[in-house]
Design a protein around this motif. Structure first.
Motif: not given
Length: 452
Positions: A266-269, A274, A302, A445, A449
């Motif tokens: 999935k996209k984070l910032a 991630h 992860d 996480v 970040l």
């Protein structure tokens, strides 16, 4: 909850396995024959589901198999192997009230052949259950986290069963309780649709007692709780961290559905992705690389709960982050260590890397983590890894259809350091708590970040 120890609250760790032989498609019949006059035959297929019962000859095969094929087998004291086997054999008899007055360990000389003959003469025909305990005890006496004896499991009609609790905070490498664990013990993963899920048990629920047994005695994890979770029914007293409410639930085994491991992302910032990798199974590296085709600015990989897998997948995935690097060493008992290197056929991503680890990161997962840390490829966040990476194991079949897994070499990190029993330390400590799980927060996480 399955009756097998590692399938109760704990998840069995995947061994760091050596590359499969080219003859892996050999028929089951051909692969299960024992080497004439020897201890065992190399495995080229899964163990048989239907085979003769465990016998004294099976124990003989296991004994010589260890001496012939284990990393330190050629220089091992054969007397110690037989002593471990005999202790486990007699303890099994005593637990069932079947001890024998004439059963004593014979005088052993150190000659592996004459000692076996004397040992077998004392056992006589042997008790099947005690013989199984003897093989288990002999392998346990090696004190090697990648040496194990696996018996064939009959196919279950209607699919697998269990309680659905497949993760706990105090587990180490998935297969045992961590002596360094700190209270409380809490549930980390529940299978959807399982008896546990239907009973309202959630990740983050704190285990107060299991059948009246506390998970910790003071600040020390209670290893005796493993016997409780190995049963098919368990009465759990649980505390919900968000409310402080305590309740008791009686769980019975029921049908569970286990999905095959898969990479998720999935996209984070902005520009950070991630990726969760549950194991270094066949094809895992390419699955991760496929998720990173857009060449993101940074990757949070992860590896928490990753029990290991194939060293080849490790070197392939590392090849996406660096070329020309030594990733680890495999060292025989005698001779030079063999370096493992990044797979330089993989195109470089050019992405910054943060790796999330915990005490569930074992074997090949630690191989990867150590390579990242020692080669300066990224930053490790979370907690120290399991320290369960003695060396890649190879399988050997015994005449009862069981499989003996034995490492032939020892693993060292890129700096030739020992990681087994010690683990890989993180650069930034960010453990998961019960309240974090219950509320959906992820300190690992969040720290990643902040670093990126």
């Amino acid at each position: 909850m399955n009756r097998a120890l590692c399938a109760a609250v704990l998840v069995a760790a995947c061994s760091m396995s050596a590359p499969a032989p080219a003859s892996a498609t050999t028929s089951r019949q051909a692969s299960s024959s024992a080497t004439p006059g020897g201890g065992c035959a190399p495995s080229t297929a899964p163990p048989q589901e239907s085979a003769p019962p465990t016998s004294v000859n099976t124990l003989r095969q296991a004994y010589f198999c260890v001496l012939d094929n284990y990393y330190s087998g050629p220089v091992m004291d054969a007397k110690a192997l037989l002593k471990s086997a005999f202790a486990a054999y007699t303890q099994s008899l005593m637990r069932r009230g079947a001890d024998r007055a004439d059963l004593r360990l014979p005088a052993l000389t150190g000659n592996r052949d004459t000692d076996w003959a004397a040992f077998a003469n004392v056992l006589g025909p042997g008790d099947p259950a005690a013989l199984r305990a003897a093989i288990t005890g002999m392998v346990a006496g090696l004190h090697d986290n990648h040496a194990r004896w696996v018996r064939p499991t009959p196919s279950q009609e209607g699919g697998p069963t269990g309680t659905g609790i497949v993760g706990a905070s105090a587990q180490q490498g998935g297969s045992q309780l961590d002596p360094a664990a700190r209270p409380p013990m809490f549930i980390t993963r529940v299978l959807p649709g399982s008896p546990a899920a239907k009973a309202g048990i959630r990740a983050g629920d704190i285990v107060v007692k299991a059948d009246g047994v506390p998970p910790f005695i003071g600040d020390t994890v209670n290893q005796g709780i493993l016997d409780v979770f190995a049963s098919g029914t368990v009465r759990l007293t649980l505390k919900r961290p968000t409310t402080g409410r305590t309740r008791t639930v009686e769980l019975r085994e029921g049908p569970v559905t286990r999905q095959p491991p898969a990479v998720t992302s999935k996209k984070l910032a902005d520009g950070v992705i991630h990726v969760r990798l549950p194991g270094f199974y066949e094809g895992a590296a390419d699955q991760v690389i496929a998720r990173l085709k857009g060449r993101p600015k940074a990757v949070v990989l992860d590896l928490r709960g990753n029990g290991g897998g194939s060293p080849r997948e490790v070197t392939r995935l590392l090849g996406a982050f660096a070329h020309g690097k030594v990733t680890s060493y495999f060292c025989p008992l005698k001779g030079d260590c063999v370096p493992n290197r990044t797979d330089d056929s993989v195109p470089l991503l050019g992405s910054r890397l943060v790796v999330l680890t915990d005490r569930g990161c074992a074997s090949a997962c630690e191989d990867f983590s150590a390579a990242v840390k020692d080669n300066g490829l990224g930053t490790l966040v979370g907690t120290r890894t399991a320290g369960a990476v003695s060396g890649p194991g190879e399988g050997y079949l015994l005449d009862d259809g069981s499989l003996l897994l034995l490492p032939k070499v020892r693993h060292l990190g890129p700096a030739r350091e020992i990681i087994d029993t010690i683990g890989v330390p993180v650069d930034h400590y960010a453990p998961m708590t019960a309240l974090d799980l219950a509320t959906g927060r992820d300190p690992g996480v969040a720290k990643a970040l902040a670093l990126l």
